[in-house]
Design a protein around this motif. Structure first.
Motif, PDB file in Angstrom:
ATOM      1  N   HIS A  60       0.829  -1.222   0.000  1.00  0.00           N
ATOM      2  CA  HIS A  60       0.000   0.000   0.000  1.00  0.00           C
ATOM      3  C   HIS A  60       0.855   1.260   0.000  1.00  0.00           C
ATOM      4  N   GLN A  61       1.958   1.224  -0.751  1.00  0.00           N
ATOM      5  CA  GLN A  61       2.893   2.347  -0.824  1.00  0.00           C
ATOM      6  C   GLN A  61       2.958   2.952  -2.220  1.00  0.00           C
ATOM      7  N   ALA A  62       2.108   2.518  -3.135  1.00  0.00           N
ATOM      8  CA  ALA A  62       2.150   2.947  -4.532  1.00  0.00           C
ATOM      9  C   ALA A  62       1.102   4.033  -4.775  1.00  0.00           C
ATOM     10  N   PHE A  63       1.537   5.143  -5.365  1.00  0.00           N
ATOM     11  CA  PHE A  63       0.654   6.273  -5.647  1.00  0.00           C
ATOM     12  C   PHE A  63       0.828   6.703  -7.099  1.00  0.00           C
ATOM     13  N   VAL A  64      -0.253   7.162  -7.701  1.00  0.00           N
ATOM     14  CA  VAL A  64      -0.178   7.704  -9.047  1.00  0.00           C
ATOM     15  C   VAL A  64      -0.741   9.113  -9.049  1.00  0.00           C
ATOM     16  N   LEU A  65      -0.212   9.913  -9.958  1.00  0.00           N
ATOM     17  CA  LEU A  65      -0.738  11.243 -10.213  1.00  0.00           C
ATOM     18  C   LEU A  65      -1.602  11.123 -11.461  1.00  0.00           C
ATOM     19  N   ILE A  66      -2.812  11.608 -11.379  1.00  0.00           N
ATOM     20  CA  ILE A  66      -3.747  11.562 -12.494  1.00  0.00           C
ATOM     21  C   ILE A  66      -3.886  12.973 -13.056  1.00  0.00           C
ATOM     22  N   CYS A  67      -3.805  13.068 -14.383  1.00  0.00           N
ATOM     23  CA  CYS A  67      -4.015  14.340 -15.074  1.00  0.00           C
ATOM     24  C   CYS A  67      -5.092  14.084 -16.114  1.00  0.00           C
ATOM     25  N   GLY A  68      -6.238  14.722 -15.930  1.00  0.00           N
ATOM     26  CA  GLY A  68      -7.380  14.409 -16.777  1.00  0.00           C
ATOM     27  C   GLY A  68      -7.844  13.017 -16.446  1.00  0.00           C
ATOM     28  N   ASP A  69      -7.715  12.113 -17.391  1.00  0.00           N
ATOM     29  CA  ASP A  69      -8.070  10.711 -17.123  1.00  0.00           C
ATOM     30  C   ASP A  69      -6.892   9.774 -17.349  1.00  0.00           C
ATOM     31  N   GLU A  70      -5.664  10.328 -17.323  1.00  0.00           N
ATOM     32  CA  GLU A  70      -4.470   9.522 -17.563  1.00  0.00           C
ATOM     33  C   GLU A  70      -3.549   9.482 -16.349  1.00  0.00           C
ATOM     34  N   VAL A  71      -2.874   8.353 -16.184  1.00  0.00           N
ATOM     35  CA  VAL A  71      -1.825   8.260 -15.170  1.00  0.00           C
ATOM     36  C   VAL A  71      -0.639   9.053 -15.701  1.00  0.00           C
TER      37      VAL A  71
END
Length: 184
Positions: A60-71
């Motif tokens: 549970h250490q993984a994060f993503v940045l979302i811009c619009g609808d994309e990673v």
């Protein structure tokens, strides 16, 4: 993808999901190429790879940045003692202890490079862990990785010394370590 319309794309951070794996691996592979093109030996071995990301997700250490609808970006982050930061050389931490948040593997997709999203991602990570109670933050990067050093410094981190990564036998492992303390 560059958003140049009057309407800005929504940018937010969330935990990575299994469906994000291929995109995350692609982002990290392109980051490896970007670093190599700059003559930086960071991430020039098999690390980070699919297994690294899977471990981040499992913990549970993984994060993503979302811009619009994309990673648009990936980072690993967690609270608690990080073995990387226990042996600081050529300096000292502002406070000792094991209660801090560590930020690792911060990378932005080539599609979004130059849009200042790494800084926004860093702010989101800091804000998330601050809301969880963290006040001490640590991060490291290669001495030659000037773009990441700029992102780190612009988010208030201070260089505290050198740590060493076990990336590969033939790769220089020295990393500059930074710390940010936030007061209540």
């Amino acid at each position: 993808m560059v958003y140049n319309s009057d309407k800005m794309a929504t940018v937010y951070m969330r935990r990575a999901k299994a469906r994000d794996m291929d995109t995350i691996v692609s982002i990290l592979q392109s980051a490896k190429g970007y670093l190599k093109a700059q003559g930086i030996d960071q991430w020039q071995s098999d690390y980070p790879n699919h297994e690294t990301i899977q471990t981040d997700m499992d913990n549970h250490q993984a994060f993503v940045l979302i811009c619009g609808d994309e990673v648009a970006g990936y980072a690993a982050a967690f609270e608690g003692e990080d073995p990387i930061y226990t042996a600081l050389e050529d300096g000292s931490w502002l406070v000792d202890g094991h209660d801090y948040a560590s930020l690792h593997r911060v990378a932005i997709s080539d599609k979004f490079r130059g849009q200042k999203l790494a800084a926004r991602f860093m702010t989101a990570l800091i804000s998330y862990f601050y809301a969880q109670g963290a006040r001490d933050f640590r991060i490291d990067t290669h001495p030659g990785n000037l773009p990441m050093q700029k992102v780190i410094a612009n988010n208030g981190f201070e260089k505290r010394g050198t740590v060493h990564m076990e990336e590969a036998d033939h790769i220089s492992t020295a990393r500059w370590a930074y710390q940010l303390l936030i007061q209540d």
